[in-house]
Every structure is written in structure tokens, then in C-alpha cells.
Scaffold this motif. Structure first.
Motif, PDB file in Angstrom:
ATOM      1  N   ARG A  59       0.804  -1.145   0.045  1.00  0.00           N
ATOM      2  CA  ARG A  59      -0.082   0.167   0.113  1.00  0.00           C
ATOM      3  C   ARG A  59       1.016   1.223   0.057  1.00  0.00           C
ATOM      4  O   ARG A  59       0.621   2.285  -0.616  1.00  0.00           O
ATOM      5  CB  ARG A  59      -0.942   0.058   1.211  1.00  0.00           C
ATOM      6  N   ILE A  60       1.935   1.055   0.720  1.00  0.00           N
ATOM      7  CA  ILE A  60       2.806   2.343   0.829  1.00  0.00           C
ATOM      8  C   ILE A  60       3.293   2.379  -0.687  1.00  0.00           C
ATOM      9  O   ILE A  60       3.632   3.887  -1.305  1.00  0.00           O
ATOM     10  CB  ILE A  60       4.039   2.138   1.701  1.00  0.00           C
ATOM     11  N   ALA A  61       3.690   1.376  -1.442  1.00  0.00           N
ATOM     12  CA  ALA A  61       4.394   1.329  -2.628  1.00  0.00           C
ATOM     13  C   ALA A  61       3.330   2.132  -3.594  1.00  0.00           C
ATOM     14  O   ALA A  61       3.743   2.921  -4.601  1.00  0.00           O
ATOM     15  CB  ALA A  61       4.779   0.093  -3.223  1.00  0.00           C
ATOM     16  N   MET A  62       2.314   1.725  -3.544  1.00  0.00           N
ATOM     17  CA  MET A  62       0.865   2.414  -4.427  1.00  0.00           C
ATOM     18  C   MET A  62       0.945   3.795  -4.263  1.00  0.00           C
ATOM     19  O   MET A  62       0.763   4.603  -5.190  1.00  0.00           O
ATOM     20  CB  MET A  62      -0.223   1.453  -4.338  1.00  0.00           C
ATOM     21  N   LEU A  63       0.966   4.258  -2.902  1.00  0.00           N
ATOM     22  CA  LEU A  63       0.773   5.817  -2.775  1.00  0.00           C
ATOM     23  C   LEU A  63       1.908   6.261  -3.180  1.00  0.00           C
ATOM     24  O   LEU A  63       1.886   7.410  -4.035  1.00  0.00           O
ATOM     25  CB  LEU A  63       0.814   5.819  -1.168  1.00  0.00           C
ATOM     26  N   LYS A  64       3.216   5.807  -3.182  1.00  0.00           N
ATOM     27  CA  LYS A  64       4.161   6.474  -3.852  1.00  0.00           C
ATOM     28  C   LYS A  64       4.269   6.556  -5.098  1.00  0.00           C
ATOM     29  O   LYS A  64       4.703   7.672  -5.788  1.00  0.00           O
ATOM     30  CB  LYS A  64       5.617   6.038  -3.285  1.00  0.00           C
ATOM     31  N   LEU A  65       3.681   5.513  -5.828  1.00  0.00           N
ATOM     32  CA  LEU A  65       3.488   5.694  -7.396  1.00  0.00           C
ATOM     33  C   LEU A  65       2.418   6.529  -7.742  1.00  0.00           C
ATOM     34  O   LEU A  65       2.630   7.334  -8.694  1.00  0.00           O
ATOM     35  CB  LEU A  65       3.200   4.206  -8.027  1.00  0.00           C
ATOM     36  N   ALA A  66       1.516   6.610  -6.901  1.00  0.00           N
ATOM     37  CA  ALA A  66       0.000   7.606  -7.520  1.00  0.00           C
ATOM     38  C   ALA A  66       0.334   9.076  -7.323  1.00  0.00           C
ATOM     39  O   ALA A  66       0.004   9.680  -8.220  1.00  0.00           O
ATOM     40  CB  ALA A  66      -0.913   7.251  -6.425  1.00  0.00           C
ATOM     41  N   ILE A  67       1.492   9.426  -6.369  1.00  0.00           N
ATOM     42  CA  ILE A  67       1.798  10.894  -6.100  1.00  0.00           C
ATOM     43  C   ILE A  67       3.125  11.389  -6.593  1.00  0.00           C
ATOM     44  O   ILE A  67       3.434  12.425  -6.461  1.00  0.00           O
ATOM     45  CB  ILE A  67       1.483  11.061  -4.585  1.00  0.00           C
ATOM     46  N   ALA A  68       3.873  10.429  -7.543  1.00  0.00           N
ATOM     47  CA  ALA A  68       5.200  10.590  -7.710  1.00  0.00           C
ATOM     48  C   ALA A  68       5.453  11.936  -8.587  1.00  0.00           C
ATOM     49  O   ALA A  68       6.138  12.599  -8.489  1.00  0.00           O
ATOM     50  CB  ALA A  68       5.838   9.437  -8.632  1.00  0.00           C
ATOM     51  N   ASP A  69       4.394  12.257  -9.254  1.00  0.00           N
ATOM     52  CA  ASP A  69       4.449  13.442 -10.153  1.00  0.00           C
ATOM     53  C   ASP A  69       3.520  14.792  -9.651  1.00  0.00           C
ATOM     54  O   ASP A  69       3.309  15.552 -10.583  1.00  0.00           O
ATOM     55  CB  ASP A  69       4.071  13.222 -11.600  1.00  0.00           C
ATOM     56  N   ASN A  70       3.126  14.540  -8.424  1.00  0.00           N
ATOM     57  CA  ASN A  70       2.178  15.521  -8.016  1.00  0.00           C
ATOM     58  C   ASN A  70       2.745  16.126  -6.435  1.00  0.00           C
ATOM     59  O   ASN A  70       2.676  15.445  -5.594  1.00  0.00           O
ATOM     60  CB  ASN A  70       0.852  14.880  -7.766  1.00  0.00           C
ATOM     61  N   PRO A  71       3.293  17.385  -6.683  1.00  0.00           N
ATOM     62  CA  PRO A  71       3.904  18.061  -5.635  1.00  0.00           C
ATOM     63  C   PRO A  71       3.043  18.332  -4.417  1.00  0.00           C
ATOM     64  O   PRO A  71       3.404  18.654  -3.318  1.00  0.00           O
ATOM     65  CB  PRO A  71       4.577  19.026  -5.907  1.00  0.00           C
ATOM     66  N   LEU A  72       1.691  18.403  -4.768  1.00  0.00           N
ATOM     67  CA  LEU A  72       0.656  18.615  -3.700  1.00  0.00           C
ATOM     68  C   LEU A  72       0.599  17.734  -2.497  1.00  0.00           C
ATOM     69  O   LEU A  72       0.540  18.029  -1.246  1.00  0.00           O
ATOM     70  CB  LEU A  72      -0.780  18.616  -4.430  1.00  0.00           C
ATOM     71  N   PHE A  73       1.025  16.456  -2.990  1.00  0.00           N
ATOM     72  CA  PHE A  73       0.957  15.166  -1.695  1.00  0.00           C
ATOM     73  C   PHE A  73       2.288  14.783  -1.324  1.00  0.00           C
ATOM     74  O   PHE A  73       3.082  14.864  -1.880  1.00  0.00           O
ATOM     75  CB  PHE A  73       0.326  14.072  -2.483  1.00  0.00           C
ATOM     76  N   ASP A  74       2.168  14.350  -0.035  1.00  0.00           N
ATOM     77  CA  ASP A  74       3.212  13.793   0.739  1.00  0.00           C
ATOM     78  C   ASP A  74       2.853  12.807   1.460  1.00  0.00           C
ATOM     79  O   ASP A  74       1.316  12.526   1.686  1.00  0.00           O
ATOM     80  CB  ASP A  74       4.247  14.744   1.174  1.00  0.00           C
ATOM     81  N   ILE A  75       3.449  11.915   2.211  1.00  0.00           N
ATOM     82  CA  ILE A  75       2.936  10.794   2.794  1.00  0.00           C
ATOM     83  C   ILE A  75       3.714  10.717   4.383  1.00  0.00           C
ATOM     84  O   ILE A  75       5.073  11.045   4.622  1.00  0.00           O
ATOM     85  CB  ILE A  75       3.436   9.320   2.125  1.00  0.00           C
ATOM     86  N   ASP A  76       2.783  10.497   5.500  1.00  0.00           N
ATOM     87  CA  ASP A  76       3.347  10.240   6.638  1.00  0.00           C
ATOM     88  C   ASP A  76       2.984   8.825   7.110  1.00  0.00           C
ATOM     89  O   ASP A  76       1.945   8.360   6.910  1.00  0.00           O
ATOM     90  CB  ASP A  76       2.696  11.170   7.591  1.00  0.00           C
ATOM     91  N   LEU A  77       4.061   8.051   7.599  1.00  0.00           N
ATOM     92  CA  LEU A  77       3.908   6.700   7.930  1.00  0.00           C
ATOM     93  C   LEU A  77       3.714   6.319   9.179  1.00  0.00           C
ATOM     94  O   LEU A  77       3.775   5.251   9.631  1.00  0.00           O
ATOM     95  CB  LEU A  77       5.193   5.972   7.037  1.00  0.00           C
ATOM     96  N   ARG A  78       3.504   7.242   9.911  1.00  0.00           N
ATOM     97  CA  ARG A  78       3.513   6.857  11.768  1.00  0.00           C
ATOM     98  C   ARG A  78       2.389   6.035  11.910  1.00  0.00           C
ATOM     99  O   ARG A  78       2.646   4.950  12.684  1.00  0.00           O
ATOM    100  CB  ARG A  78       3.345   8.135  12.287  1.00  0.00           C
ATOM    101  N   GLU A  79       1.397   5.860  11.068  1.00  0.00           N
ATOM    102  CA  GLU A  79       0.325   5.109  11.677  1.00  0.00           C
ATOM    103  C   GLU A  79       0.677   3.543  11.027  1.00  0.00           C
ATOM    104  O   GLU A  79       0.193   2.423  11.579  1.00  0.00           O
ATOM    105  CB  GLU A  79      -1.119   5.461  11.185  1.00  0.00           C
ATOM    106  N   MET A  80       1.427   3.400  10.039  1.00  0.00           N
ATOM    107  CA  MET A  80       1.907   2.046   9.674  1.00  0.00           C
ATOM    108  C   MET A  80       2.620   1.484  10.657  1.00  0.00           C
ATOM    109  O   MET A  80       3.090   0.213  10.664  1.00  0.00           O
ATOM    110  CB  MET A  80       2.754   2.431   8.108  1.00  0.00           C
ATOM    111  N   GLN A  81       3.487   2.184  11.382  1.00  0.00           N
ATOM    112  CA  GLN A  81       4.440   1.714  12.418  1.00  0.00           C
ATOM    113  C   GLN A  81       3.795   1.246  13.772  1.00  0.00           C
ATOM    114  O   GLN A  81       4.339   0.640  14.705  1.00  0.00           O
ATOM    115  CB  GLN A  81       5.368   2.696  12.676  1.00  0.00           C
ATOM    116  N   ARG A  82       2.371   1.169  13.694  1.00  0.00           N
ATOM    117  CA  ARG A  82       1.691   0.788  14.760  1.00  0.00           C
ATOM    118  C   ARG A  82       1.050  -0.541  14.712  1.00  0.00           C
ATOM    119  O   ARG A  82       0.574  -0.647  13.724  1.00  0.00           O
ATOM    120  CB  ARG A  82       0.499   1.861  15.160  1.00  0.00           C
ATOM    121  N   ASP A  83       1.264  -1.565  15.569  1.00  0.00           N
ATOM    122  CA  ASP A  83       0.788  -2.736  15.533  1.00  0.00           C
ATOM    123  C   ASP A  83      -0.942  -2.641  16.258  1.00  0.00           C
ATOM    124  O   ASP A  83      -1.632  -3.764  16.268  1.00  0.00           O
ATOM    125  CB  ASP A  83       1.212  -3.786  16.208  1.00  0.00           C
TER     126      ASP A  83
END
Length: 226
Positions: A59-83
Motif C-alpha cells: 500500500r505504501i508503494a502504491m501511494l508513492k507511485l500515485a503521487i510521484a508527479d504531484n507535489p501537492l501530496f506527501d506521505i506520513d507513515l507513523r500509523e503504519m508503524q503501529r501494531d
């Protein structure tokens, strides 16, 4: 009041997978409200829905691909680090502590989420930490289910986006955004049925899905694969 710091917006979800129903309304919202940045926050263990089909890494990889050419978006992964389940109130508490009390901060939700907000963990505290940017959805009720909830909405709602930039938190803005009739469940269903999804999500994401073999036909119930 803020010290003219730019309004920062957060957009959470499972993104299983990310699609145009996420991206295009967010882009319109940015123009309507004057956002310079929208931070996508994928969650690992969603509290209100089943565990995603795709792995966290996929899912992280798909997000990075989806926004690769769009500077409006970035990603915060803190919730991915929670179990443990990722509650919005906990994430916002962390972000507010990091960014200070004067930073204007907003959380993006759909109108469907507004209607069920009273089921969220410690929902009454959300506006202490952020604004809510609500993407209107045609066909959804414009009134909340109780008189008290409707009064709460009316007390905090603003009609002009300028207020969101001037104050750090505490407001609700109902934004007219296009209805993009796409859902992740529809994409998964189409994939399970072997149908095309080319019109529903970025081509780079679709290529990744194909290469990873995601969302293929599920194993029929009652049949065990060995």
C-alpha cells in the motif's frame, strides 16, 4: 490566531488501493481551500473496517507511485508503524505536539464519515486539535442524526475558507468537491471478477497491482488450497 503559517491538511485511510476517488476530490479541495500540501496517512490496523488485502509495504508503494508527479501530496507513515488500531485522535495529538499550538491543521473526511463521526474514538476532542474539511457527497443526508450533533455542527461550521488559515483548529468547512464514483471495494471486486480498472486509478498503480498479483480471484469458500 495563527502567525500566518500555511494551513496543513491530513488525509487518512487504508488506501487499499489508492485511486482517483481519493486523489481528484483532494486536488479540488486544495484549490477551494488554498492548500499547499496534503499529507496522506495510510493506517496499518484500521479500527472501523477489515484488515486490508494488500500488505502495508504494498500500500505504501502504491501511494508513492500515485503521487510521484504531484507535489501537492506527501506521505506520513507513523500509523503504519503501529501494531494496534490507529485512532485519529491519537495521531492528531502527536502531530499537534510536534507542530505547535499555533499551526493551522485540518483533517479531511468525506460526508459519510461526518455522519458517523459520533462513533469515532473520543470524537468530541477532534476540534480541539484540528479543523475538519468535509468533502460533500451527493445523496448523503445533510443533517446529522441527532439534534445535539446537528447543533454541534452548526456551532463550528464556517462558510469561508479564510478562517481555516487564521485559526489553528476548531472549525468545520463543508467543501463542494466532485463526486468521483470510485471505491477501493469496487476496484477489488472488479479485479476479483477479472474486469478492467483502467479508468479508476493511476496507470502506475495498476501496473504495480498486476505485477504483484493483487486482488485476484479469491479462493471459493469451502475449497482449501494445499
Amino acid at each position: 490566531m495563527s502567525d500566518n503559517q500555511p494551513l496543513q491538511a491530513l488525509f487518512g485511510g487504508t488506501f487499499d488501493p489508492v485511486h482517483y476517488g481519493h486523489l481528484r476530490p483532494a486536488e479540488t479541495l486544495a484549490k477551494r481551500v488554498g492548500l499547499q500540501k496534503i499529507t496522506l496517512m495510510p493506517n496499518n490496523v484500521p479500527p472501523h473496517r477489515p484488515q486490508p488485502e494488500a500488505s502495508a509495504a504494498q500500500r505504501i508503494a502504491m501511494l508513492k507511485l500515485a503521487i510521484a508527479d504531484n507535489p501537492l501530496f506527501d506521505i506520513d507513515l507513523r500509523e503504519m508503524q503501529r501494531d494496534t488500531p490507529s485512532y485519529t485522535i491519537d495521531t492528531l495529538t502527536e502531530l499537534r505536539a510536534e507542530r505547535g499550538v499555533k499551526q493551522p491543521l485540518a483533517f479531511i473526511i468525506g460526508q459519510d464519515s461526518l455522519l458517523t463521526l459520533h462513533t469515532w474514538h473520543r470524537w468530541q476532542e477532534l476540534l480541539r486539535l484540528c479543523h475538519l474539511l468535509v468533502c460533500k457527497r451527493p445523496g448523503y443526508d445533510h443533517k446529522l442524526e441527532s439534534i445535539d450533533m446537528q447543533r454541534w455542527l452548526e456551532q463550528h461550521q464556517v462558510d469561508t475558507a479564510a478562517t481555516l488559515h487564521q485559526e489553528a483548529a476548531g472549525r468545520i468547512f463543508m467543501a463542494d468537491t466532485p463526486l468521483v464514483a470510485v471505491s477501493a471495494s469496487e476496484i477489488r471486486h472488479r479485479r476479483h471478477q477479472g474486469e478492467s480498472c483502467e479508468d479508476l486509478l493511476p496507470s502506475a498503480v495498476l501496473t504495480f497491482i498486476d505485477n504483484e498479483g493483487l486482488y485476484r480471484n479469491p479462493t471459493p469458500r469451502g475449497i482449501l488450497r494445499r
